[in-house]
Enzyme design. Sequence first.
Site, PDB file in Angstrom:
ATOM      1  N   ARG A 109      41.458  21.225   2.650  1.00  0.00           N
ATOM      2  CA  ARG A 109      40.599  20.550   3.187  1.00  0.00           C
ATOM      3  C   ARG A 109      39.453  21.358   3.598  1.00  0.00           C
ATOM      4  NH1 ARG A 109      43.655  15.983   3.626  1.00  0.00           N
ATOM      5  NH2 ARG A 109      42.611  14.203   3.369  1.00  0.00           N
ATOM      6  N   ASP A 131       0.749  -1.272  -0.046  1.00  0.00           N
ATOM      7  CA  ASP A 131       0.091  -0.087   0.083  1.00  0.00           C
ATOM      8  C   ASP A 131       0.937   1.069  -0.097  1.00  0.00           C
ATOM      9  OD1 ASP A 131      -1.763   2.175   0.505  1.00  0.00           O
ATOM     10  OD2 ASP A 131      -2.307   1.460   2.458  1.00  0.00           O
ATOM     11  N   HIS A 155      31.272  12.785   2.580  1.00  0.00           N
ATOM     12  CA  HIS A 155      32.125  13.094   1.347  1.00  0.00           C
ATOM     13  C   HIS A 155      31.654  11.857   0.404  1.00  0.00           C
ATOM     14  CE1 HIS A 155      35.248  14.699   4.398  1.00  0.00           C
ATOM     15  NE2 HIS A 155      34.121  15.343   4.481  1.00  0.00           N
ATOM     16  N   GLU A 173      31.889   8.446   1.720  1.00  0.00           N
ATOM     17  CA  GLU A 173      32.448   8.304   3.005  1.00  0.00           C
ATOM     18  C   GLU A 173      31.547   8.814   4.211  1.00  0.00           C
ATOM     19  OE1 GLU A 173      36.109  10.455   3.136  1.00  0.00           O
ATOM     20  OE2 GLU A 173      36.438  10.142   1.012  1.00  0.00           O
ATOM     21  N   GLU A 206      34.148   6.239  11.075  1.00  0.00           N
ATOM     22  CA  GLU A 206      34.199   6.261   9.893  1.00  0.00           C
ATOM     23  C   GLU A 206      34.528   4.694   9.193  1.00  0.00           C
ATOM     24  OE1 GLU A 206      35.484   9.576   7.409  1.00  0.00           O
ATOM     25  OE2 GLU A 206      36.360   8.008   5.979  1.00  0.00           O
ATOM     26  N   ARG A 216      32.161  17.487  -0.702  1.00  0.00           N
ATOM     27  CA  ARG A 216      32.400  17.409   0.846  1.00  0.00           C
ATOM     28  C   ARG A 216      31.073  18.027   1.539  1.00  0.00           C
ATOM     29  NH1 ARG A 216      37.647  16.311   2.747  1.00  0.00           N
ATOM     30  NH2 ARG A 216      37.372  17.876   4.484  1.00  0.00           N
ATOM     31  N   GLU A 223      30.271   9.138   7.962  1.00  0.00           N
ATOM     32  CA  GLU A 223      30.762   9.263   9.176  1.00  0.00           C
ATOM     33  C   GLU A 223      29.333   9.063  10.232  1.00  0.00           C
ATOM     34  OE1 GLU A 223      34.469  12.349   8.631  1.00  0.00           O
ATOM     35  OE2 GLU A 223      32.466  13.182   9.212  1.00  0.00           O
ATOM     36  N   GLU A 262      37.160   8.652  13.959  1.00  0.00           N
ATOM     37  CA  GLU A 262      37.023  10.256  13.516  1.00  0.00           C
ATOM     38  C   GLU A 262      37.411  11.219  14.593  1.00  0.00           C
ATOM     39  OE1 GLU A 262      37.196  12.313  11.251  1.00  0.00           O
ATOM     40  OE2 GLU A 262      37.108  11.225   9.497  1.00  0.00           O
ATOM     41  N   GLU A 291      35.849  15.111  -5.120  1.00  0.00           N
ATOM     42  CA  GLU A 291      35.170  14.763  -3.977  1.00  0.00           C
ATOM     43  C   GLU A 291      34.506  16.199  -3.405  1.00  0.00           C
ATOM     44  OE1 GLU A 291      37.811  14.960  -0.295  1.00  0.00           O
ATOM     45  OE2 GLU A 291      36.610  13.437   0.483  1.00  0.00           O
TER      46      GLU A 291
HETATM   47  N1  GLN Z   1      33.695  15.238  10.066  1.00  0.00           N
HETATM   48  C1  GLN Z   1      34.167  16.407   8.918  1.00  0.00           C
HETATM   49  C2  GLN Z   1      32.861  16.657   8.064  1.00  0.00           C
HETATM   50  O1  GLN Z   1      31.810  17.098   8.696  1.00  0.00           O
HETATM   51  C3  GLN Z   1      34.979  15.489   7.836  1.00  0.00           C
HETATM   52  C4  GLN Z   1      36.286  15.178   8.425  1.00  0.00           C
HETATM   53  C5  GLN Z   1      37.242  14.418   7.682  1.00  0.00           C
HETATM   54  O2  GLN Z   1      36.642  13.329   7.255  1.00  0.00           O
HETATM   55  N2  GLN Z   1      38.498  14.806   7.535  1.00  0.00           N
HETATM   56  O3  GLN Z   1      32.913  16.621   7.017  1.00  0.00           O
HETATM   57 MG    MG Z   2      36.203  11.488   7.581  1.00  0.00          MG
HETATM   58 MG    MG Z   3      37.138  12.463   2.586  1.00  0.00          MG
END
Ligand code: GLN
Ligand code: MG
Ligand code: MG
Length: 443
Positions: free
Chosen positions: A315, A52, A244, A131, A195, A334, A133, A188, A332
Site C-alpha cells: 500500500r 451564458d 483511489h 473511493e 469513506e 492511488r 474520502e 477512515e 488501482e
Molecule cells: N487516506 C489515504 C490517502 O490519502 C488512503 C488510506 C486508505 O484508504 N487506506 O490516500
Molecule cells: Mg480509504
Molecule cells: Mg483503496
Amino acid sequence: HLHTKEDIIRIVREEDIEFIRLQFTDIFGQLKNVAITASQIEKAVNNQCMFDGSSIDGFVRIDESDQYLYPDLRTFRVFPWRPGHGKVARLICDVYNTDGTPFVGDPRDVLKRAIQKARDMGFDTFNVGPEAEFFLFQTDDEGKPTTKTNDEAGYFDLGPLDHGESTRREICMALEQMDFEIEASHHECAQGQHEIDFKYAEALHAADNIMTFKLAVKTLAQKNGLHATFMPKPIFGVAGSGMHTNMSLFRDGKNVFYDPNDERGLSREAYSFIAGLLRHVPGMAAITNPLVNSYKRLVPGYEAPCYLAWSASNRSALIRIPASRGQATRVELRSPDPSCNPYLAFAVCLTAGLDGIEKGLVPPAEITQNIYAMDPATREAHGIASLPGSLEEAIRLMEGDRLVLDTLGEHVANNYIEGKKKEWDEYRTRVSSWEREKYIINY
Ligand code: GLN
Ligand code: MG
Ligand code: MG
C-alpha cells in the site's frame, strides 16, 4: 435508467416536481447548474436551454458566449433531500455550441473523446471504481467550518454512533435513493474522516456519480450542522483524503486485464496499462492532484503515494493490484485526490494506460518492500522516481507531456494551465503563519 423525453415530462408532471437543475461541470471541477421550472422541461429535453458560457471559468469569451445544454436523459434523478412536495430533480448535461457541435471545453466531452479512443482500439468499456474520502467538521456559531470533529474513532472503528457516523448513514441512504449501489462505508484513519464506496461504473457514469456524490455529502452534512470537505489535506500531521481510482478495460464482455496463465493473473495489456500510467503520472498530476494543498497529502507516512512504483499488494506504492481476479481484475491508482475534476482525471488515466498498451510498454519490477522506509540511495538503486512535490512542478510536467495535453485538447489545456499558474502565484506570494513563526525572531 433509460428514460425517454416523454417519460421525463410525465414524471415531472405526475410527481409534482417544481424545479429541474440542469447540471454541468467547469474545467476546475466545480459543479454548475441552471434551475428551470417544471414549465420549461419540454424545452430542456429538446436541447433548447441556453446559458451564458462566458460566466463559467475557463469556458468561453464574452463575444461568443451563448451555449446550449443537452441533457443526458439517463441522468434524470429526483433529489431525495428536498421536500416531498415541490420536489427538485436534476439532469446532467453536455455543453454544445450554437452550431450544434459539442463544446470542446466541456470536461464531459474530454472524457467522451478518451473513451472513443479506447473504442477505436477495440476496448468497448472502461470501468472506473473511485473511493473518495472526506472529512466531516463541526461548524461554529456563524455556520462557518472549523477543523473540530468531536469524534474519537479511527479506521473501521465502531464507536457509539456519533454525529458524523449518523450523518454518513443518512448520506448512504440518500445515495441509494438516487440509484447508487453502496458497497461499503466506513470511518477512515483520521478523526472525522470517512469513506463511502459505491459500485464501479463505465467511466462517464462514474464521473457523473462522483459529482453527485460530492453534492450529496456536502448537502447532507450541512443539513446536520456539519461541514464536509474533499480538500485533500485539511490538517497537518494526520491522513489526508485520497480518491483511489480502480480501473479495468473490457472487450466483448471480458476483462482484458485478467490472464489466468500469468503468475500474478495479469495480462500483457494490464502490465502495459500500468507502465503507461507510471510514465504519465507526473504529467497527469496537475489534473489528478489539482490544488496547492494536494501536494501536502503526497508525503510519506500517511498511506498516500509519493513515489513512482507499482505492487500487487504493497500500500505504499502508487499503483496497487487489488487481490480479486477474473472479471474483477483491476488496477488501482492511488494518487488522485477528491478535489480533482473526475471527467478530466479519468480521461488522462485512460489515455495514459492506452498509451502503454499502444506502445507495448513493460513496467519496471514490482516493489514489494515498504518504499517509505527506503533511504534515497536504495530508491535510486531501484530506479524509483518521485511524484511532483508541488503544484508548480506538476504544471511544468504537464506542459511537457504531449499525451496529457492532447487528451485535454488545446482549449481545456490552455485555460487549465493559465488558471493553475494564477493559483500557484497567489499562493507563492502569500506569507504564511509557519514562516512568521519560524523566522520572525531568529532573523
Ligand atoms: N487516506 C489515504 C490517502 O490519502 C488512503 C488510506 C486508505 O484508504 N487506506 O490516500
Ligand atoms: Mg480509504
Ligand atoms: Mg483503496
